[in-house]
Design an enzyme around this catalytic site. Structure first.
Site, mmCIF file in Angstrom:
data_model
loop_
_atom_site.group_PDB
_atom_site.id
_atom_site.type_symbol
_atom_site.label_atom_id
_atom_site.label_comp_id
_atom_site.label_asym_id
_atom_site.label_seq_id
_atom_site.Cartn_x
_atom_site.Cartn_y
_atom_site.Cartn_z
ATOM 1 N N HIS A 4 -59.276 -6.929 -61.175
ATOM 2 C CA HIS A 4 -60.995 -6.614 -60.848
ATOM 3 C C HIS A 4 -61.785 -6.380 -61.431
ATOM 4 O O HIS A 4 -62.528 -6.780 -61.442
ATOM 5 C CB HIS A 4 -60.705 -6.667 -59.918
ATOM 6 C CG HIS A 4 -61.909 -7.001 -58.535
ATOM 7 N ND1 HIS A 4 -62.770 -7.395 -58.613
ATOM 8 C CD2 HIS A 4 -61.253 -6.642 -57.243
ATOM 9 C CE1 HIS A 4 -63.098 -7.840 -57.821
ATOM 10 N NE2 HIS A 4 -62.851 -7.397 -56.480
ATOM 11 N N TYR B 208 -68.066 -2.238 -45.312
ATOM 12 C CA TYR B 208 -67.883 -2.701 -47.187
ATOM 13 C C TYR B 208 -67.906 -4.266 -46.620
ATOM 14 O O TYR B 208 -67.199 -4.636 -46.478
ATOM 15 C CB TYR B 208 -67.830 -2.091 -47.601
ATOM 16 C CG TYR B 208 -67.816 -3.111 -49.410
ATOM 17 C CD1 TYR B 208 -68.799 -1.639 -50.431
ATOM 18 C CD2 TYR B 208 -67.438 -3.454 -49.879
ATOM 19 C CE1 TYR B 208 -68.829 -2.240 -51.766
ATOM 20 C CE2 TYR B 208 -67.624 -4.076 -51.041
ATOM 21 C CZ TYR B 208 -68.007 -3.904 -51.524
ATOM 22 O OH TYR B 208 -68.351 -4.159 -53.090
ATOM 23 N N SER C 272 -68.355 -7.690 -48.898
ATOM 24 C CA SER C 272 -69.040 -7.792 -50.415
ATOM 25 C C SER C 272 -69.979 -9.113 -50.061
ATOM 26 O O SER C 272 -69.595 -10.508 -50.091
ATOM 27 C CB SER C 272 -67.288 -8.021 -51.482
ATOM 28 O OG SER C 272 -67.682 -8.187 -52.306
ATOM 29 N N THR D 99 -71.839 -7.990 -57.933
ATOM 30 C CA THR D 99 -71.727 -8.257 -56.724
ATOM 31 C C THR D 99 -72.536 -7.638 -55.712
ATOM 32 O O THR D 99 -73.272 -6.617 -56.161
ATOM 33 C CB THR D 99 -70.691 -7.228 -55.430
ATOM 34 O OG1 THR D 99 -69.704 -5.847 -56.114
ATOM 35 C CG2 THR D 99 -69.005 -9.333 -56.089
#
Length: 668
Positions: free
Chosen positions: A381, A493, A495, A506
């Site tokens: 990532h 959360y 994204s 992001t």
């Protein structure tokens, strides 16, 4: 404003457009002729707009006003804190706003002005990933699951892998040749997603072209991440890892049963080898009768990063440097699985973590394929986000299914294979380390629970017709489920991409709001009967608020990345953190209990990732034309994924009843 005024003048200069029109038409004709030529077999297409056409003119990610950020921060904190905790945090925030915060804001703005080539968040966010010492398995790498090939006869491991490899190479070559169609979000596709728009954009000088696109109600997206997708690997280093890209590699890495194989897929001139040659090499690997590797070195990529860094240095000292270079410089990894899982939970486990040593998790991009042709992308990532991977995903699915290069009738050219098997040299110490890493890996993945939900009562189009946004309904379902299960609202959360800005990454959508909290009490708590109209009104209020949060996040006007930027600046330049960031309630809002994400595409079946906290949930979801899907992960016993899925189902049922004009049943 000056640039926009100049652009309006430029576009209104009709004489200039008329003069250029014959050139545009002739180029178009040449483009059409060349696109159909045999020379284009190595490319997906040849865009008349260069891939990087908009890059220089993309707007810069804005740094929000400090007061606005702190106001949003407190608004979010209000939903998860007790009254006493909230009052304490208000005092800390008010002090920060007029002291350290004011100074940090000025310095962050000044630093941003000195680095106009990028965004204020790009390097800190990239470094956040690379500095993390946690294993990247479950803590970092997500997966996205391809839909099956719509032609059952092509849903075959050998055929599908060959077609996907060739399509992936075409994507890479089209990108590197700067002829991949730029990523553009069309607000009104009927008016802008056409050749006329592209002709006009091609004529506008690159310093102004973003503003021209904006006048057509389109948003060109940042594509700076794409270059790190191929021939790239995250290398473990003490304290901070390194992302290395080596474009010289012409080979593919294939893993099967923990064994490593490489073979060339490009020739010396960089052309894609004949599909039959690639297919022959894959067939040779699939026919290899070697047992599963009892020393699966790839398991080290699932280790603590400092531990893996020390092991890698030891491997190099034992004479494995060239082997590691071949792995690191490979274009991407293909992981063959001999199993054919049909259960969604088993598929998630195969694609998210697999068995010990079956995936080299450091590779930026890995294709994992089951014996039945089920395929996913598992990606590291740090280098990029879902937007970049999604573009690859869509292009490869479309090309591999509509322009297949091998077919059920294609015979295998067994004499064309040229595969090299890689072997690692290990001493007794490394063999013992390897066995310890396998035990640790197995213990970690066994602690993860995975559950899946397919829901068919309503679909994306149904939700839109009701007046709600599909994403807001899904987020409300998640809030309702957790509230029903645990009777509280927690840090959440979701994204959101900021790819509309140069080097955007992001932003966080904080989906736990005053509106969702109120809806939870109305739907779940025991109180005097609430009318269907009031319940629907509460749902619509959630949708409206969620829409506002989403727009703010996409435009870089959330609060999370701004506070993160200020915090990193304080750490790096001052060597200490203001009370704002040491406040236990700041830690609480960043201890994410509900980590959620969605990616919508006809090519994607589902995505998944692990929770980011031991007592949290990882919730991947999708809303489609035919169904709704949830992929939920957790670490029991502190969490209960099966019960959470039951609560999600109840939430979806209740909201369906309300949208149908009926009162939902109270019991679960």
């Amino acid at each position: 404003m000056f640039k926009l005024c100049r652009l309006k003048y430029y576009l209104r200069n009709k004489e200039r457009l008329i003069i250029l029109q014959p050139l545009t038409s002739s180029l178009d004709e040449a483009f059409q002729r060349y696109s159909s030529s045999a020379a284009d077999k190595d490319f997906l297409h040849r865009s008349i707009l260069p891939t990087d056409h908009f890059q220089a003119s993309l707007p810069r990610l804005p740094i929000p006003e400090l007061e606005d950020t702190l106001k949003k921060y407190l608004e979010c904190q209000r939903q998860i804190l007790t009254d006493d905790e909230y009052d304490q945090t208000v005092d800390i925030v008010n002090k920060f706003k007029v002291t350290e915060g004011l100074d940090l804001q000025k310095r962050l703005i000044a630093k941003d002005k000195r680095n106009k080539h990028t965004s204020y968040i790009a390097k800190p966010w990239f470094d956040m990933y690379l500095k993390s010492r946690l294993p990247i398995v479950l803590n970092n790498n997500p997966f996205m699951y391809f839909r099956d090939d719509p032609r059952p006869e092509y849903q075959n491991q050998l055929l599908r892998s060959t077609n996907m490899i060739v399509s992936s190479l075409k994507f890479m070559k089209t990108l590197r040749a700067n002829i991949l169609e730029p990523d553009i979000y069309h607000l009104n596709p009927a008016k802008s997603d056409n050749m006329r728009f592209r002709k006009i954009m091609r004529m506008i000088p690159t310093p102004f072209v973003f503003y021209g696109a904006y006048m057509f109600k389109t948003l060109p997206l940042d594509m700076s991440q794409h270059k790190n997708m191929f021939n790239s690997t995250r290398i473990p280093r003490p304290g901070k890892d390194e992302l290395v890209v080596n474009k010289e590699g012409r080979h593919l890495l294939v893993m099967r049963n923990g064994n490593f194989y490489v073979f060339d897929v490009l020739d010396a001139s960089g052309n894609i080898l004949e599909p039959g040659v690639i297919m022959a090499s894959l067939h040779q690997i699939m026919q290899d009768q070697s047992p599963p590797n009892t020393e699966p070195v790839a398991v080290f990529t699932a280790e603590d990063r400092d531990v893996w860094a020390s092991y890698r240095e030891k491997l190099i000292s034992l004479g494995n440097e060239e082997t590691l270079k071949l792995i690191d410089s490979s274009i991407f990894a293909l992981c063959f699985e001999d199993n054919k899982p049909t259960d969604p939970n088993a598929i998630t486990r195969m694609f998210l973590h697999g068995e010990a040593g079956r995936i080299w998790f450091d590779k930026s991009l890995s294709l994992i394929m089951s014996a039945g042709g089920n395929t996913c992308v598992n990606f590291e990532h740090s280098w990029g986000d879902g937007v970049a991977v999604l573009r690859y995903f869509n292009e490869v699915f479309e090309d591999s299914t509509k322009k297949s290069v091998v077919h059920p009738s294609t015979s295998v050219q067994t004499d064309a294979a040229s595969v090299q098997r890689l072997e690692f040299k290990l001493d007794q110490e490394m063999k013992e380390n390897l066995q310890q890493s396998v035990k640790k890996f197995n213990s970690t993945i066994q602690s993860l629970d995975v559950h899946h939900l397919e829901y068919y009562k309503y679909t994306k189009s149904y939700v839109k017709k009701s007046g709600m946004s599909p994403d807001s309904l899904m987020q409300l379902a998640i809030q309702l489920a957790y509230y029903r299960q645990c009777k509280q609202t927690v840090a959440t959360y979701e994204s959101c991409s900021t790819a509309a800005f140069k080097h955007g990454r992001t932003e966080t959508i904080r989906s736990a709001t005053a509106e969702t909290k109120r809806a939870c009490t109305l739907f779940v708590d025991n109180h005097p009967a609430v009318s269907v109209e009031e319940l629907k009104k509460a749902m619509m209020a959630c949708s409206k608020k969620h829409g506002s949060l989403t727009r703010n996040a996409a435009m870089g006007k959330g609060f999370d990345r701004h506070l993160f930027g200020l915090k990193i600046l304080a750490e790096e330049e001052d060597g200490r953190l203001p009370e704002m960031f040491t406040d236990s309630n700041y830690q609480k809002i960043n201890h994410i209990i509900l980590s959620t994400s969605t990616v919508s595409s006809p090519a994607i079946l589902i995505g998944g990732f692990a929770p980011v906290t031991p007592n949290g949930y990882g919730v991947g979801y999708s809303t489609e034309d035919s169904r709704i899907g949830f992929n939920v992960t957790s670490y029991p016993p502190s969490t209960n994924a099966p019960n959470f899925i039951e609560c999600v189902t109840k939430a979806l049922d209740d909201m369906y009843e309300v949208l149908e004009g009926r009162h939902p049943a109270k019991s679960i």
